[in-house]
Design a protein around this motif. Structure first.
Motif, PDB file in Angstrom:
ATOM      1  N   THR A   1     -81.758   5.120 111.938  1.00 21.59           N
ATOM      2  CA  THR A   1     -80.277   4.328 112.789  1.00 21.59           C
ATOM      3  C   THR A   1     -79.920   2.789 112.484  1.00 21.59           C
ATOM      4  O   THR A   1     -80.463   3.055 111.116  1.00 21.59           O
ATOM      5  CB  THR A   1     -80.892   3.639 114.027  1.00 21.59           C
ATOM      6  N   VAL A   2     -78.987   2.528 112.373  1.00 20.89           N
ATOM      7  CA  VAL A   2     -78.917   1.319 111.682  1.00 20.89           C
ATOM      8  C   VAL A   2     -79.353   0.068 112.517  1.00 20.89           C
ATOM      9  O   VAL A   2     -79.476  -1.194 111.722  1.00 20.89           O
ATOM     10  CB  VAL A   2     -77.478   0.267 111.035  1.00 20.89           C
ATOM     11  N   SER A   3     -79.884   0.119 113.147  1.00 17.68           N
ATOM     12  CA  SER A   3     -80.846  -1.034 114.398  1.00 17.68           C
ATOM     13  C   SER A   3     -81.957  -1.744 113.983  1.00 17.68           C
ATOM     14  O   SER A   3     -82.218  -2.618 114.489  1.00 17.68           O
ATOM     15  CB  SER A   3     -80.351  -0.609 115.996  1.00 17.68           C
ATOM     16  N   LYS A   4     -82.525  -1.145 113.397  1.00 17.08           N
ATOM     17  CA  LYS A   4     -83.734  -1.587 112.220  1.00 17.08           C
ATOM     18  C   LYS A   4     -83.864  -1.737 111.485  1.00 17.08           C
ATOM     19  O   LYS A   4     -83.171  -1.883 110.893  1.00 17.08           O
ATOM     20  CB  LYS A   4     -84.953  -0.409 112.998  1.00 17.08           C
ATOM     21  N   GLY A   5     -84.591  -1.627 110.723  1.00 19.41           N
ATOM     22  CA  GLY A   5     -85.066  -1.655 109.107  1.00 19.41           C
ATOM     23  C   GLY A   5     -84.773  -3.398 108.639  1.00 19.41           C
ATOM     24  O   GLY A   5     -85.438  -4.192 110.004  1.00 19.41           O
ATOM     25  N   TYR A   6     -84.463  -3.595 108.120  1.00 19.17           N
ATOM     26  CA  TYR A   6     -84.194  -5.443 107.372  1.00 19.17           C
ATOM     27  C   TYR A   6     -82.573  -5.034 108.040  1.00 19.17           C
ATOM     28  O   TYR A   6     -82.031  -5.739 107.276  1.00 19.17           O
ATOM     29  CB  TYR A   6     -84.139  -5.345 106.677  1.00 19.17           C
ATOM     30  N   TRP A   7     -82.001  -3.912 109.235  1.00 23.89           N
ATOM     31  CA  TRP A   7     -80.496  -4.232 108.849  1.00 23.89           C
ATOM     32  C   TRP A   7     -80.322  -4.985 110.363  1.00 23.89           C
ATOM     33  O   TRP A   7     -79.701  -5.585 110.299  1.00 23.89           O
ATOM     34  CB  TRP A   7     -79.845  -3.071 108.982  1.00 23.89           C
ATOM     35  N   GLY A   8     -81.110  -4.420 111.012  1.00 16.23           N
ATOM     36  CA  GLY A   8     -81.471  -5.033 112.575  1.00 16.23           C
ATOM     37  C   GLY A   8     -79.888  -4.596 113.183  1.00 16.23           C
ATOM     38  O   GLY A   8     -79.510  -5.656 114.111  1.00 16.23           O
ATOM     39  N   GLU A   9     -79.203  -3.910 112.865  1.00 19.72           N
ATOM     40  CA  GLU A   9     -77.894  -3.990 113.518  1.00 19.72           C
ATOM     41  C   GLU A   9     -77.513  -3.099 114.989  1.00 19.72           C
ATOM     42  O   GLU A   9     -77.106  -1.915 115.071  1.00 19.72           O
ATOM     43  CB  GLU A   9     -76.223  -3.247 112.623  1.00 19.72           C
ATOM     44  N   CYS A  10     -78.464  -3.983 115.569  1.00 24.54           N
ATOM     45  CA  CYS A  10     -78.203  -3.023 116.986  1.00 24.54           C
ATOM     46  C   CYS A  10     -77.191  -3.314 118.479  1.00 24.54           C
ATOM     47  O   CYS A  10     -76.502  -2.007 118.185  1.00 24.54           O
ATOM     48  CB  CYS A  10     -79.294  -4.108 117.762  1.00 24.54           C
ATOM     49  N   GLY A  11     -76.072  -4.129 117.886  1.00 27.14           N
ATOM     50  CA  GLY A  11     -74.915  -3.868 118.546  1.00 27.14           C
ATOM     51  C   GLY A  11     -73.984  -3.258 118.219  1.00 27.14           C
ATOM     52  O   GLY A  11     -73.075  -2.946 118.427  1.00 27.14           O
ATOM     53  N   GLN A  12     -74.277  -2.218 116.923  1.00 27.15           N
ATOM     54  CA  GLN A  12     -73.010  -1.910 116.305  1.00 27.15           C
ATOM     55  C   GLN A  12     -73.687  -0.429 117.011  1.00 27.15           C
ATOM     56  O   GLN A  12     -72.826   0.223 117.066  1.00 27.15           O
ATOM     57  CB  GLN A  12     -73.053  -1.829 115.006  1.00 27.15           C
ATOM     58  N   ARG A  13     -74.420   0.080 117.643  1.00 22.39           N
ATOM     59  CA  ARG A  13     -74.699   1.324 118.178  1.00 22.39           C
ATOM     60  C   ARG A  13     -74.164   2.522 116.684  1.00 22.39           C
ATOM     61  O   ARG A  13     -73.890   2.787 117.105  1.00 22.39           O
ATOM     62  CB  ARG A  13     -74.029   1.703 119.046  1.00 22.39           C
ATOM     63  N   GLY A  14     -75.515   2.959 115.766  1.00 22.22           N
ATOM     64  CA  GLY A  14     -75.652   3.589 114.575  1.00 22.22           C
ATOM     65  C   GLY A  14     -76.498   4.180 115.280  1.00 22.22           C
ATOM     66  O   GLY A  14     -76.927   3.566 114.109  1.00 22.22           O
ATOM     67  N   GLY A  15     -76.425   5.386 114.747  1.00 23.08           N
ATOM     68  CA  GLY A  15     -77.877   6.143 114.293  1.00 23.08           C
ATOM     69  C   GLY A  15     -77.266   8.132 113.931  1.00 23.08           C
ATOM     70  O   GLY A  15     -76.032   8.370 113.819  1.00 23.08           O
ATOM     71  N   TYR A  16     -77.739   8.461 113.655  1.00 25.07           N
ATOM     72  CA  TYR A  16     -78.101   9.777 113.231  1.00 25.07           C
ATOM     73  C   TYR A  16     -79.222  10.439 113.890  1.00 25.07           C
ATOM     74  O   TYR A  16     -80.075   9.970 113.697  1.00 25.07           O
ATOM     75  CB  TYR A  16     -77.568  10.298 111.990  1.00 25.07           C
ATOM     76  N   PHE A  17     -79.249  12.167 113.938  1.00 27.56           N
ATOM     77  CA  PHE A  17     -79.932  13.219 113.565  1.00 27.56           C
ATOM     78  C   PHE A  17     -79.818  14.161 112.669  1.00 27.56           C
ATOM     79  O   PHE A  17     -78.203  14.513 111.858  1.00 27.56           O
ATOM     80  CB  PHE A  17     -80.641  13.596 114.788  1.00 27.56           C
ATOM     81  N   GLU A  18     -80.738  14.996 112.263  1.00 30.93           N
ATOM     82  CA  GLU A  18     -80.442  15.767 111.193  1.00 30.93           C
ATOM     83  C   GLU A  18     -80.918  16.752 111.666  1.00 30.93           C
ATOM     84  O   GLU A  18     -82.532  16.566 112.044  1.00 30.93           O
ATOM     85  CB  GLU A  18     -80.792  15.158 110.001  1.00 30.93           C
ATOM     86  N   MET A  19     -80.863  17.757 111.856  1.00 30.48           N
ATOM     87  CA  MET A  19     -81.462  19.263 111.994  1.00 30.48           C
ATOM     88  C   MET A  19     -81.608  20.243 111.485  1.00 30.48           C
ATOM     89  O   MET A  19     -81.486  19.976 109.624  1.00 30.48           O
ATOM     90  CB  MET A  19     -80.179  20.476 113.243  1.00 30.48           C
TER      91      MET A  19
END
Lengths: 473, 473
Positions: B288-306
């Motif tokens: 996600t971009v919500s955590k790490g040093y980004w903390g961009e929770c409100g943007q709602r960006g994530g991914y999954f890898e299969m």
């Protein structure tokens, strides 16, 4: 090696069952051709910016400043941004502590929901309660959530118009409910006959289905008709008599291309009717920034407004929304801007009006051109596109085409659309993808105002294609 | 009047059953107090920007330009934006026809998925396939989609760590599956014992549950531990033996506050192990971009890898993703920027490193301060927060508090947290909200690095609260 949990045969059956024609076989083939270097015009979804529509300047200025709030302290900011965009950015930043990087309340930023409530009040003439407005990542997500709340099992049914936007059939499959189709009459300008509705619901009940909700799409997708006030009233009465929730998909409410049938919201008609129905009928209405003259599809901003839904149910809907924390905040700002656009006297007012009027006028012109164009073709008829963004022509195919399709095990319309795609690069959705009546095999959809099929033999009018490529305004 | 479809008693039972403590009773009470004018510090979710963390400058410059592409033609653009941000904005605009206003492919923009695949390859030392990476509106949405794909009915079970992030329990309820908890051992630094896992799965099977998947959260939420390579290997072997899909929630992979247990991805360990398991074990990893040093929770960006998911299943997952058209495009750009940050030599490199290091160092400092602070309190113990964003202290409450809670029909930890909220304005999540073991009633969580409870009698160390209010860097 035994089969594994995510092998196809072990997946949730509801996932496997659902069909989504808008991005189905045709779209996948088109994507493949694009990968191979062919130029494809995607007309399978209403995605105006992808086809050249320019974004409105003022909202983009505001959102850019919200994303880069440090610019607000830059002495040069006034060189690139007008004062009203700066003021508006400050306003939205003040509404969500932490700005665009922070989760908002799971229902959306309260201040934005208030702007939407005010917009609804101005539109309908009745007050709206921000606590009953929930913002979502596009209208689709809200529609999916409400359907999930309604559907308890395979015997719960939802009345859906056919031809329909396949979001509904796909979602009903995904959540394991029953689709109960009601047919729009092509010969009657895609009209809705209440007697037909009664028949549909009666038949579903005979089959053991508990019909719990009805969907209307107004203006129609993919059929383009605008419901009259009298028709909406009939629908509301029908839902009241039959104890159904009405889901009003009104995402095309700004896309109106004639003056005879202006948009009227289900909520306004309901309020006009007076008690008891005004106080009793359960209604959920949906809107978005993806359509209208905004076309901001990629931002994923939508909302739903609940009418006559008891507080305890609203709480449950809130709880489920909270599992994914919050809708994306940038799109919430777009929703606020849509509800509260520049006003006369604002610096950006004239430009905003010029841009939005330009887009709407272009869409209106193209609605006429498309319908007239289709109807000037041999073996093609098409109802006038009163609203929304799609035309749905009926194309009579020669016997030979139908036989060729059958030999390949394809429905004729899918066969035709694949041929059209391969010959011209235009990606469409076949009518059967919208659930068009069985036996009416000669219909296909043309989800776009952008191109014209001059003849039923796959010739494309180059003038039209060129018009497209110049962009919509 | 008969009851209506959206009356509480008629809602989907799965919707009613699910609990979501992170935004549950405590959060609702806190929101109420805030409405009444009380200053509330929300520590119930990891929402760093809401607590004063500043966004990284470079990514916000890029996204602002993408939102306002007309600025790229403005002669003054260089006064407000550095050249590398301008170049990067042009790069992303070229990747999605129509820019941020257009739906992307439902899996996300191919060019961004390529940047993420490259990032994964650099991180793990093994190539990654962009076609197996799907972008989502935040990691939560991806997790929900995968769980929905797995859960076929009430007898399908998912192993979930307890204490757990309640997204999992809530989603499993929502889709009508069975939660199979496995307990992390507080006395062993929240370690995971494979023998315990075997016992859990055995017992679930005796109860008729088909266990189909296992969730790990690494670094742990809400417990903060980082799994060792040996532990991840054991987990992978266990899943292989028991024929489980592993869901690796790795959203805190950048949030590491010690050097002994660096983050190692489940995928890397799986690849290191070699065949047959490398080629067989089904794994879905989330970021996600919500955590790490980004903390961009409100943007709602994530991914999954299969990994090791068969193509036919990937197609089904694609189909379902396509029902809601596309994840929001702005957050996709953030994902690209996270995967491909400024490089040495770029104009913005130094500033980017300074900002991101500053945030991480501050988080690390606070992890130590929080744990030390808790452990210096009477009747409080807390494992060191090795990673993620939360501390989970055990607080021994006096008998009288427990009795008072029971009289009100509340669990002691909920009672304590409500008192804490009312006395101090700090909104926390009680340990029972994370499913902490029955009978261990003296535990509560403190999901934050931000405040310190000096004593178990609701005193707050003002120094700490002030630290917060000055912001995290």
């Amino acid at each position: 090696m035994s089969s594994k949990p995510l092998d196809y045969e072990n997946l949730n059956e509801n996932v496997k069952k659902c069909q989504y024609a808008v991005r189905g076989e045709l779209y996948l083939r088109a994507s493949q051709l694009q990968k191979e270097g062919k130029k494809i015009i995607f007309t399978n979804v209403g995605n105006p910016h992808a086809l050249g529509q320019k974004p409105l300047t003022f909202p983009r200025q505001v959102i850019a400043l919200c994303q880069a709030p440090f610019l607000l302290d830059d002495p040069n900011v006034g060189l690139l941004f007008p004062a009203d965009a700066i003021a508006r950015a400050k306003h939205y930043l003040s509404l969500n502590s932490g700005g665009l990087g922070a989760y908002s309340d799971s229902r959306g930023i309260p201040g934005v929901r208030k702007e939407i409530a005010d917009f609804i009040e101005r539109r309908d003439g009745y007050p709206s309660d921000p606590e009953l407005i929930f913002l979502t990542d596009g209208a689709s997500k809200g529609i999916m959530q409400i359907l999930h709340t309604i559907i308890r099992g395979p015997n719960d049914g939802v009345l859906v118009p056919v031809p329909q936007y396949p979001l509904y059939s796909a979602t009903i499959s995904l959540y394991g409910g029953s689709l109960v189709p009601y047919y729009l009459e092509e010969a009657a300008d895609w009209g809705l006959d209440i007697n037909d509705l009664r028949q549909c619901i009666g038949q579903a009940r005979q089959n053991g289905v508990t019909v719990r909700a009805m969907v209307i799409i107004n203006p129609g997708n993919p059929t383009g008709q605008c419901l009259t006030e009298a028709n909406v009233k009939q629908i509301l009465q029908f839902c009241h008599q039959e104890n159904l929730v009405l889901l009003g998909d009104e995402v095309y409410q700004q896309n109106i291309y004639q003056d005879e049938h202006p948009f009227i919201s289900a909520r306004k008609v309901l309020m006009d009717m007076g008690p008891p129905i005004t106080k009793e009928l359960q209604l959920v209405s949906f809107h978005t920034v993806s359509k209208g003259y905004w076309g901001e599809c990629g931002q994923r901003g939508g909302y739903f407004e609940m009418t006559n839904i008891p507080p305890k149910s609203v709480e449950e809907i809130y709880k489920v929304a909270s599992i994914s924390l919050s809708p994306n905040v940038p799109a919430q700002i777009f929703l606020g801007l849509m509800a509260n656009p520049p006003k006369p006297g604002d610096i950006s007012y004239d430009q905003f009006v010029r841009e939005s009027k330009g887009i709407l006028e272009s869409l209106r012109r193209r609605a006429h051109l498309m319908t007239d164009g289709f109807n000037s073709c041999r073996n093609v008829v098409c109802n006038f596109t009163e609203g929304a963004m799609y035309s749905f022509p009926q194309i009579q195919l020669p016997r030979g085409v139908i036989d060729a399709a059958k030999k390949l095990g394809k429905t004729p319309d899918v066969f035709y659309c694949i041929k059209l795609l391969e010959a011209t690069g235009i990606s469409t959705v076949p009518g059967s993808g919208f659930g068009q009546k069985e036996g009416v095999l000669f219909e296909m959809s043309q989800r776009s105002h952008i191109q014209l099929i001059k003849e039923s033999k796959l010739n494309i009018n180059q003038v039209w294609t060129n018009t497209v490529e110049r962009g919509p305004r």
